[in-house]
Design a protein around this motif. Structure first.
Motif, PDB file in Angstrom:
ATOM      1  N   LEU A  18      20.772  18.453  10.838  1.00 13.46           N
ATOM      2  CA  LEU A  18      20.397  19.456   9.832  1.00 13.46           C
ATOM      3  C   LEU A  18      20.264  18.817   8.453  1.00 13.46           C
ATOM      4  O   LEU A  18      19.276  19.034   7.737  1.00 13.46           O
ATOM      5  N   THR A  19      21.261  17.997   8.087  1.00 11.46           N
ATOM      6  CA  THR A  19      21.229  17.344   6.779  1.00 11.46           C
ATOM      7  C   THR A  19      20.041  16.395   6.673  1.00 11.46           C
ATOM      8  O   THR A  19      19.365  16.337   5.640  1.00 11.46           O
ATOM      9  N   ALA A  20      19.782  15.649   7.739  1.00 11.88           N
ATOM     10  CA  ALA A  20      18.675  14.693   7.727  1.00 11.88           C
ATOM     11  C   ALA A  20      17.341  15.411   7.550  1.00 11.88           C
ATOM     12  O   ALA A  20      16.470  14.955   6.795  1.00 11.88           O
ATOM     13  N   THR A  21      17.168  16.546   8.241  1.00  9.37           N
ATOM     14  CA  THR A  21      15.910  17.286   8.127  1.00  9.37           C
ATOM     15  C   THR A  21      15.742  17.869   6.733  1.00  9.37           C
ATOM     16  O   THR A  21      14.655  17.798   6.146  1.00  9.37           O
ATOM     17  N   ALA A  22      16.812  18.457   6.195  1.00  9.57           N
ATOM     18  CA  ALA A  22      16.738  19.015   4.840  1.00  9.57           C
ATOM     19  C   ALA A  22      16.430  17.911   3.831  1.00  9.57           C
ATOM     20  O   ALA A  22      15.577  18.082   2.944  1.00  9.57           O
ATOM     21  N   LEU A  23      17.107  16.752   3.964  1.00  6.75           N
ATOM     22  CA  LEU A  23      16.866  15.642   3.057  1.00  6.75           C
ATOM     23  C   LEU A  23      15.431  15.129   3.182  1.00  6.75           C
ATOM     24  O   LEU A  23      14.763  14.844   2.180  1.00  6.75           O
ATOM     25  N   LEU A  24      14.933  15.062   4.433  1.00 12.68           N
ATOM     26  CA  LEU A  24      13.558  14.622   4.662  1.00 12.68           C
ATOM     27  C   LEU A  24      12.563  15.560   3.990  1.00 12.68           C
ATOM     28  O   LEU A  24      11.592  15.110   3.369  1.00 12.68           O
ATOM     29  N   ALA A  25      12.804  16.866   4.096  1.00 12.82           N
ATOM     30  CA  ALA A  25      11.900  17.836   3.465  1.00 12.82           C
ATOM     31  C   ALA A  25      11.903  17.684   1.950  1.00 12.82           C
ATOM     32  O   ALA A  25      10.837  17.658   1.316  1.00 12.82           O
ATOM     33  N   PHE A  26      13.090  17.546   1.352  1.00  8.54           N
ATOM     34  CA  PHE A  26      13.174  17.405  -0.105  1.00  8.54           C
ATOM     35  C   PHE A  26      12.547  16.090  -0.572  1.00  8.54           C
ATOM     36  O   PHE A  26      11.832  16.054  -1.582  1.00  8.54           O
ATOM     37  N   VAL A  27      12.822  15.009   0.151  1.00  4.30           N
ATOM     38  CA  VAL A  27      12.267  13.710  -0.240  1.00  4.30           C
ATOM     39  C   VAL A  27      10.749  13.726  -0.113  1.00  4.30           C
ATOM     40  O   VAL A  27      10.029  13.248  -1.005  1.00  4.30           O
ATOM     41  N   ALA A  28      10.245  14.281   1.004  1.00  2.00           N
ATOM     42  CA  ALA A  28       8.791  14.312   1.219  1.00  2.00           C
ATOM     43  C   ALA A  28       8.100  15.112   0.120  1.00  2.00           C
ATOM     44  O   ALA A  28       7.069  14.682  -0.424  1.00  2.00           O
ATOM     45  N   MET A 293       9.354  23.417   7.272  1.00  2.00           N
ATOM     46  CA  MET A 293       8.950  22.883   5.980  1.00  2.00           C
ATOM     47  C   MET A 293       8.477  21.432   6.092  1.00  2.00           C
ATOM     48  O   MET A 293       7.528  21.023   5.415  1.00  2.00           O
ATOM     49  N   VAL A 294       9.134  20.638   6.940  1.00  2.00           N
ATOM     50  CA  VAL A 294       8.682  19.259   7.152  1.00  2.00           C
ATOM     51  C   VAL A 294       7.253  19.258   7.693  1.00  2.00           C
ATOM     52  O   VAL A 294       6.396  18.476   7.258  1.00  2.00           O
ATOM     53  N   GLY A 356      23.311   2.163   9.868  1.00  2.00           N
ATOM     54  CA  GLY A 356      22.058   2.815  10.271  1.00  2.00           C
ATOM     55  C   GLY A 356      21.579   3.809   9.233  1.00  2.00           C
ATOM     56  O   GLY A 356      20.386   3.853   8.907  1.00  2.00           O
ATOM     57  N   PHE A 357      22.499   4.594   8.687  1.00  2.00           N
ATOM     58  CA  PHE A 357      22.094   5.570   7.669  1.00  2.00           C
ATOM     59  C   PHE A 357      21.695   4.875   6.370  1.00  2.00           C
ATOM     60  O   PHE A 357      20.809   5.338   5.655  1.00  2.00           O
ATOM     61  N   GLY A 358      22.344   3.743   6.074  1.00  2.00           N
ATOM     62  CA  GLY A 358      21.919   2.973   4.912  1.00  2.00           C
ATOM     63  C   GLY A 358      20.509   2.450   5.079  1.00  2.00           C
ATOM     64  O   GLY A 358      19.700   2.483   4.142  1.00  2.00           O
ATOM     65  N   ALA A 359      20.190   1.984   6.287  1.00  2.00           N
ATOM     66  CA  ALA A 359      18.837   1.509   6.563  1.00  2.00           C
ATOM     67  C   ALA A 359      17.824   2.632   6.436  1.00  2.00           C
ATOM     68  O   ALA A 359      16.716   2.440   5.930  1.00  2.00           O
ATOM     69  N   ALA A 360      18.209   3.824   6.910  1.00  2.00           N
ATOM     70  CA  ALA A 360      17.301   4.977   6.805  1.00  2.00           C
ATOM     71  C   ALA A 360      17.027   5.311   5.341  1.00  2.00           C
ATOM     72  O   ALA A 360      15.895   5.644   4.965  1.00  2.00           O
ATOM     73  N   ALA A 361      18.058   5.201   4.495  1.00  2.58           N
ATOM     74  CA  ALA A 361      17.866   5.469   3.067  1.00  2.58           C
ATOM     75  C   ALA A 361      16.920   4.451   2.444  1.00  2.58           C
ATOM     76  O   ALA A 361      16.061   4.788   1.624  1.00  2.58           O
ATOM     77  N   VAL A 362      17.055   3.175   2.850  1.00  2.62           N
ATOM     78  CA  VAL A 362      16.154   2.142   2.342  1.00  2.62           C
ATOM     79  C   VAL A 362      14.715   2.436   2.759  1.00  2.62           C
ATOM     80  O   VAL A 362      13.777   2.299   1.967  1.00  2.62           O
ATOM     81  N   LEU A 363      14.521   2.851   4.024  1.00  5.13           N
ATOM     82  CA  LEU A 363      13.178   3.183   4.507  1.00  5.13           C
ATOM     83  C   LEU A 363      12.581   4.339   3.710  1.00  5.13           C
ATOM     84  O   LEU A 363      11.381   4.350   3.409  1.00  5.13           O
ATOM     85  N   ALA A 364      13.421   5.324   3.364  1.00  2.00           N
ATOM     86  CA  ALA A 364      12.934   6.450   2.563  1.00  2.00           C
ATOM     87  C   ALA A 364      12.472   5.982   1.192  1.00  2.00           C
ATOM     88  O   ALA A 364      11.430   6.409   0.688  1.00  2.00           O
ATOM     89  N   LEU A 365      13.252   5.057   0.572  1.00  2.00           N
ATOM     90  CA  LEU A 365      12.856   4.527  -0.729  1.00  2.00           C
ATOM     91  C   LEU A 365      11.566   3.725  -0.637  1.00  2.00           C
ATOM     92  O   LEU A 365      10.702   3.787  -1.516  1.00  2.00           O
ATOM     93  N   LEU A 366      11.399   2.965   0.455  1.00  2.00           N
ATOM     94  CA  LEU A 366      10.159   2.219   0.662  1.00  2.00           C
ATOM     95  C   LEU A 366       8.976   3.153   0.813  1.00  2.00           C
ATOM     96  O   LEU A 366       7.870   2.870   0.338  1.00  2.00           O
ATOM     97  N   ALA A 367       9.201   4.287   1.489  1.00  2.00           N
ATOM     98  CA  ALA A 367       8.122   5.273   1.653  1.00  2.00           C
ATOM     99  C   ALA A 367       7.698   5.833   0.303  1.00  2.00           C
ATOM    100  O   ALA A 367       6.513   6.013   0.027  1.00  2.00           O
ATOM    101  N   ILE A 368       8.694   6.091  -0.560  1.00  2.00           N
ATOM    102  CA  ILE A 368       8.376   6.606  -1.899  1.00  2.00           C
ATOM    103  C   ILE A 368       7.518   5.600  -2.675  1.00  2.00           C
ATOM    104  O   ILE A 368       6.587   5.963  -3.388  1.00  2.00           O
ATOM    105  N   ALA A 369       7.836   4.323  -2.497  1.00  6.31           N
ATOM    106  CA  ALA A 369       7.072   3.294  -3.197  1.00  6.31           C
ATOM    107  C   ALA A 369       5.694   3.086  -2.562  1.00  6.31           C
ATOM    108  O   ALA A 369       4.745   2.699  -3.234  1.00  6.31           O
ATOM    109  N   PHE A 370       5.577   3.359  -1.244  1.00  4.73           N
ATOM    110  CA  PHE A 370       4.347   3.045  -0.514  1.00  4.73           C
ATOM    111  C   PHE A 370       3.272   4.108  -0.672  1.00  4.73           C
ATOM    112  O   PHE A 370       2.087   3.789  -0.708  1.00  4.73           O
ATOM    113  N   VAL A 371       3.668   5.375  -0.777  1.00  6.52           N
ATOM    114  CA  VAL A 371       2.679   6.455  -0.820  1.00  6.52           C
ATOM    115  C   VAL A 371       1.696   6.320  -1.976  1.00  6.52           C
ATOM    116  O   VAL A 371       0.497   6.500  -1.797  1.00  6.52           O
TER     117      VAL A 371
END
Length: 522
Positions: A18-28, A293-294, A356-371
């Motif tokens: 649930l937290t991951a999905t909510a965070l994904l929606a807000f980040v996206a 929402m995602v 693993g969750f730290g890696a996921a956070a890094v991937l999210a930051l990379l996505a923000i930079a990549f878009v």
């Protein structure tokens, strides 16, 4: 600190999806908000709810089904059957409120029947609901082969009423822009969501649903009413599907058996991405909201990026489903393994999870930079063909072609090659194409032209209120269209753009059959 984080995560593992999905929606959405000016428009944000209200309503019902360990593929069939029955009965002069009650009863009845097959005849949910889907879609064409337009006052009011948002209206007035709004189906969607949350987490019915999904045999041994609860779950899902069908019906103002292809997959994907286990027994209705929402934000981002095909929405959702199913499987295995591991091995596992969750956070930051780069990376040879200077529709030229005897004039703009093409179809079968550089003429038979006109006017309702002007700025892969049709003393033109959800279905079908006879317009 790492140990504390991993311990906290392990203790609250049921909230991770649930937290991951909510965070994904807000980040996206945050990525889109930062990089695209259009996503800062309040109306674009509210459109996320307007365009997915029917998915949310159906997904709430699907959440209960999947929580029991079942599946329901019939939702798309019930949705389109609702649109066709509503349109047909309204055309026959029925009272609109009686129509609404009847289609809700039909949805609940279909859910009850499929539940009976599953509970008492022990038919697998996949098979029973697949049969229900084909039955419902087949009944649509038994009622009518063609799309049925809805032009009834009550339905127009329910579908077109704009509910203004306090605070945003005053801000829009100060800025001199249109006031942002939502529609009645959005309100219905949130009511269904709140009722679903209450039923799942604050009633005996909800606790029984979770118990059945956890272990149906144990639930029976505990004396819980398993059969009755399963019947109620599938009946409830039939109710939600009918309400979703009514919402969709108000959205498109018509009914047809070809609507909502793949709708059941969008609903199931929303529930799974929202964190509900496909095996049942774990998940939250609130998570389903974030899953929807995602889905909506992904579609919006792909449209704003512009360089990607709309099919990337399906690709991204498919990848997210695989990721979330994998995470669910890992968490389920960890729950079993934690009971047999010693303290040292358990500590190692928790450290891996935190890593693993730290890696996921890094991937999210990379996505923000990549878009942002994805938006502007066409400078290596493609910017010239993807950035178009949009011209106005050549409506006067189209009207002149009609006056000179053409029965269809079609102007197509933009797209990846920045085209500007005008087509004219004549009753004798001549088809002319003018792209500003070359003029091409081909021929089809007069009978094909006559059949084309009948299909457009009779099957797709070209001269009905369903066909109307719609427009937004085209994405880089999208075309803008202007079509004018003259047939049997009537003449009507309308504009539309690919890549949005506001194009009337009949307009899209019309474009498909016109393109089929045009030279080099696929």
């Amino acid at each position: 600190m790492l140990n504390r984080a991993s311990t906290f995560i392990s203790k609250h593992r049921r909230f991770i999806p649930l937290t991951a999905t909510a965070l994904l929606a807000f980040v996206a959405y945050g990525v889109g908000f930062i990089n695209f000016a259009g996503m800062r428009n309040p109306q674009v944000f509210l459109n996320l709810f307007r365009n997915t209200s029917f998915i949310l309503i159906s997904a709430v019902g699907m959440t209960f089904v999947i929580l029991t360990g079942g599946i329901d593929l019939s939702v798309s069939g019930v949705v389109v059957l609702t649109t066709v029955v509503s349109a047909a009965l309204l055309r026959a002069g029925w009272n609109p409120w009686a129509v609404i009650l009847l289609v809700i009863a039909i949805g609940m009845t279909l859910g009850f029947i499929m539940g009976s097959f599953i509970v008492y005849l022990k038919v697998q949910p996949f098979i029973a609901t697949l049969a229900g889907m084909w039955f419902a879609r087949g009944m649509c064409f038994f009622i009518s082969d063609n799309a049925i337009n809805i032009d009834e006052r009550t339905f127009r009011i329910l579908g077109q009423t704009k509910i203004l948002i306090p605070g945003l209206k005053e801000l829009a007035d100060l800025q001199g822009t249109p006031a942002p709004y939502i529609s009645i189906p959005v309100i219905v969607g949130f009511i269904v969501l709140l009722v679903g949350i209450y039923l799942a987490h604050y009633t005996r019915f909800g606790r029984t649903v979770y118990a059945i999904g956890g272990d149906q045999q144990s639930a029976r041994l505990m004396g819980l009413p398993v059969n009755r609860t399963l019947m109620m779950v599938y009946t409830l899902n039939g109710l939600c599907s009918a309400l979703a069908g009514l919402s969709f019906c108000l959205f498109v103002s018509s009914g047809h058996g070809l609507y909502a292809p793949g709708f059941e997959m969008d609903v199931i994907a929303s529930v799974v991405i929202g964190g509900t286990l496909l095996t049942g027994g774990s998940g939250y209705v609130a998570g389903t909201f974030f899953g929807v929402m995602v889905l909506a934000i992904t579609q919006a981002l792909i449209q704003f990026i512009g360089t990607l095909s709309s099919w990337w929405t399906k690709i991204v959702i498919g990848v997210l489903m695989l990721v979330f199913i994998g995470v669910q499987a890992v968490l389920a295995n960890r729950k079993i393994g934690d009971k047999t591991l010693n303290a040292r091995a358990l500590r190692r596992r928790r450290q891996k999870l935190a890593f693993g969750f730290g890696a996921a956070a890094v991937l999210a930051l990379l996505a923000i930079a990549f878009v942002p780069r994805l938006q502007g990376n066409s400078s290596n040879g493609q910017s010239e063909i993807t950035v178009c200077e949009l011209e106005s529709f050549r409506k006067e030229e189209a009207a002149r072609l009609i006056a000179e005897g053409a029965v269809i004039a079609y102007h197509r703009l933009a797209g990846p090659a920045c085209i500007d093409e005008m087509y004219a179809i004549y009753p004798d079968g001549r088809i002319q194409k003018d792209d500003g550089v070359h003029t091409i003429e081909t021929n089809v038979s007069p009978a094909e032209v006559e059949n084309l006109l009948k299909t457009i006017t009779e099957n797709y309702g070209w001269y009905t209120n369903e066909i109307r002007d719609t427009y937004h700025v085209p994405c880089r892969q999208c075309f803008a269209h202007y079509v004018i049709v003259a047939y049997e003393g009537q003449e009507k033109g309308a504009t539309a753009v690919d890549g949005g959800v506001n194009m009337p279905p009949g307009y899209g079908f019309t474009l498909a059959v016109i393109r089929a006879v045009l030279p080099d317009a696929q």
